[in-house]
Design an enzyme around this catalytic site. Sequence first.
Site, short mmCIF file in Angstrom:
data_model
loop_
_atom_site.label_atom_id
_atom_site.label_comp_id
_atom_site.label_asym_id
_atom_site.label_seq_id
_atom_site.Cartn_x
_atom_site.Cartn_y
_atom_site.Cartn_z
N GLU A 165 0.80 -1.14 -0.02
CA GLU A 165 0.09 0.05 0.03
C GLU A 165 0.61 1.36 -0.03
O GLU A 165 0.66 1.91 0.89
CB GLU A 165 -0.88 0.12 1.12
CG GLU A 165 -1.90 -1.18 1.30
CD GLU A 165 -2.92 -0.94 2.29
OE1 GLU A 165 -3.07 -0.04 2.99
OE2 GLU A 165 -4.15 -1.80 2.31
N GLU A 375 -5.86 -8.40 0.62
CA GLU A 375 -6.47 -7.93 2.07
C GLU A 375 -7.94 -7.82 1.63
O GLU A 375 -8.28 -7.09 0.79
CB GLU A 375 -5.73 -6.96 2.51
CG GLU A 375 -4.60 -7.29 3.46
CD GLU A 375 -3.91 -5.87 4.07
OE1 GLU A 375 -4.75 -5.02 4.67
OE2 GLU A 375 -2.80 -5.81 3.92
C1 BGP Z 1 -4.53 -2.00 5.43
C2 BGP Z 1 -2.93 -2.39 6.05
C3 BGP Z 1 -2.82 -3.49 7.06
C4 BGP Z 1 -4.12 -3.41 8.09
C5 BGP Z 1 -5.38 -2.94 7.45
C6 BGP Z 1 -6.61 -2.66 8.59
O1 BGP Z 1 -4.38 -0.86 4.99
O2 BGP Z 1 -2.22 -2.76 5.03
O3 BGP Z 1 -1.67 -3.40 7.76
O4 BGP Z 1 -4.07 -2.67 9.27
O5 BGP Z 1 -5.35 -1.97 6.53
O6 BGP Z 1 -6.35 -1.13 8.88
P1 BGP Z 1 -6.41 -0.68 10.25
O7 BGP Z 1 -5.74 -1.90 11.02
O8 BGP Z 1 -5.94 0.64 10.34
O9 BGP Z 1 -7.99 -0.74 10.62
#
Ligand code: BGP
Length: 472
Positions: A165, A375
């Site tokens: 990302e 993801e």
């Molecule tokens: C994405 C990232 C992850 C993860 C996820 C959820 O952007 O790659 O590392 O954390 O989002 O986001 P958050 O944990 O801030 O809710």
Amino acid sequence: MGNVNNMPFLWGSATASYQCEGAWNEDGKGLGEWDFFNHTSNKNINHVDGDVSCDFYHRYEEDIRMMKEGGQNTYRFSLSWSRIIPTGIGEVNEEGIDFYNRVIDCCLENGIEPNVTLFHYDLPFTLACKGGWLNNDMAEWFCKYAKICFERFGDRVKIWATVNEPHFYSYCVNMLGNYPPNRSLDVQSYMQFQYNLMRASALAVRAYRQMGYDGIIGAVHDGGVVELDPATEHPDDVFRYADFFANRMILAPALQGQLPPEMDEILEKLGVSLYRSPNDVEEFRDGKVDFIGLNVYCREYVTDWHGGELAVSANNKGGSSKKVEGKCIAPLFESARDSNVPRNKWGREILPSCMYSTIMDVHERYGAPRIFITENGHGAYEQPDADGMIHDDDRIELLGQFIEHMMRAKRDGARVEGYYLWSTMDLYSWINGYEKRYGLVHIDFENNLERTPKKSWYWYRDLISKYQEQEG
Ligand code: BGP
């Protein structure tokens, strides 16, 4: 799993090193930028850190066994640069290499295909001190680190991702100011940072090819398709601006092997001028990926700029705050509100159909690339019931819908080859701390990090087996 060009559909889950490993200073690991930030900064608003987290460093066997029992045939995880090269550039830490060898071997013994990301936000502290991703030498330093990883693990790891990302990471570091080193509304840095990350990615892709491995290598983007409020007066311009801002600095280099042709014109409007490498045309040309990883959570819903000042907002306090995600990128576009779309406790839209539109947008506009959904998840506050079980019915319902939309895109011709649910188990959610949970497996952070599968773990296991039966 054999040949990466002829695999069954991959079903798995994902984590990232800093978020789950713990062992922040064990076995020769160097200090990371997030270690430093969480130990010292008053901007660590939830007052927690990844020092121990779910202790994957010591408990990876149990976690990988649960993946296997849950029917998963792949695992996406990231390597900690400072565990492998404690100062970022220089000596390799053999104990760090040993750890990842153990993890990779354990995956393979359990029939789990490792999908390894080289960099997921956790920069070695020494490199952060040199300006981090604003330093134009970062691309070369990253490429050296990447080559070491290919040499040490490339015999067994067949699916690689360079960076996680780069867009969202840069947005948090340079615009929202909620990731270290917390720059706010700094559009110049926002752009330079993405440029340097994508140049680093291209150099690593080129090196991987030159080294002659038989695997595939991609980059991971927080794919948020741009959709317009129907009242938008200048739809073509707004789409172009918002897409450039959110997607094009990543997708054009990764999938088209070049910086976006519209870049100079839009950067001028933003008052930004990039420091570019003299050879970047060739570097990007030779650094096209084999696949794109899409992390799908939400879309980019926008409209015309109405004259306001540059502004961005996020909600890192969850239910105790009313803030919602949004931005005003003067003088180009701003976020719109769609009152028909619900939001989660962290002020983010919940719209499973954005899975379909995001995939099809990439499929149609970028020449039908190979795609992994690297993801997709749902963050929530959770408490076990009297029976000790997390009944995460909302997660099951929403992710079921996201997956349906993914399958629809696949039926419509998109080359989607795998799905990784975020996250394998509950873990450190960056600046959102530990209360925001995504895992298939509950972690009892108060009680010896005990692991318990949630209702969604069973649901996901059965869903995988249903689709595998259909695939034959
Ligand atoms: C994405 C990232 C992850 C993860 C996820 C959820 O952007 O790659 O590392 O954390 O989002 O986001 P958050 O944990 O801030 O809710």
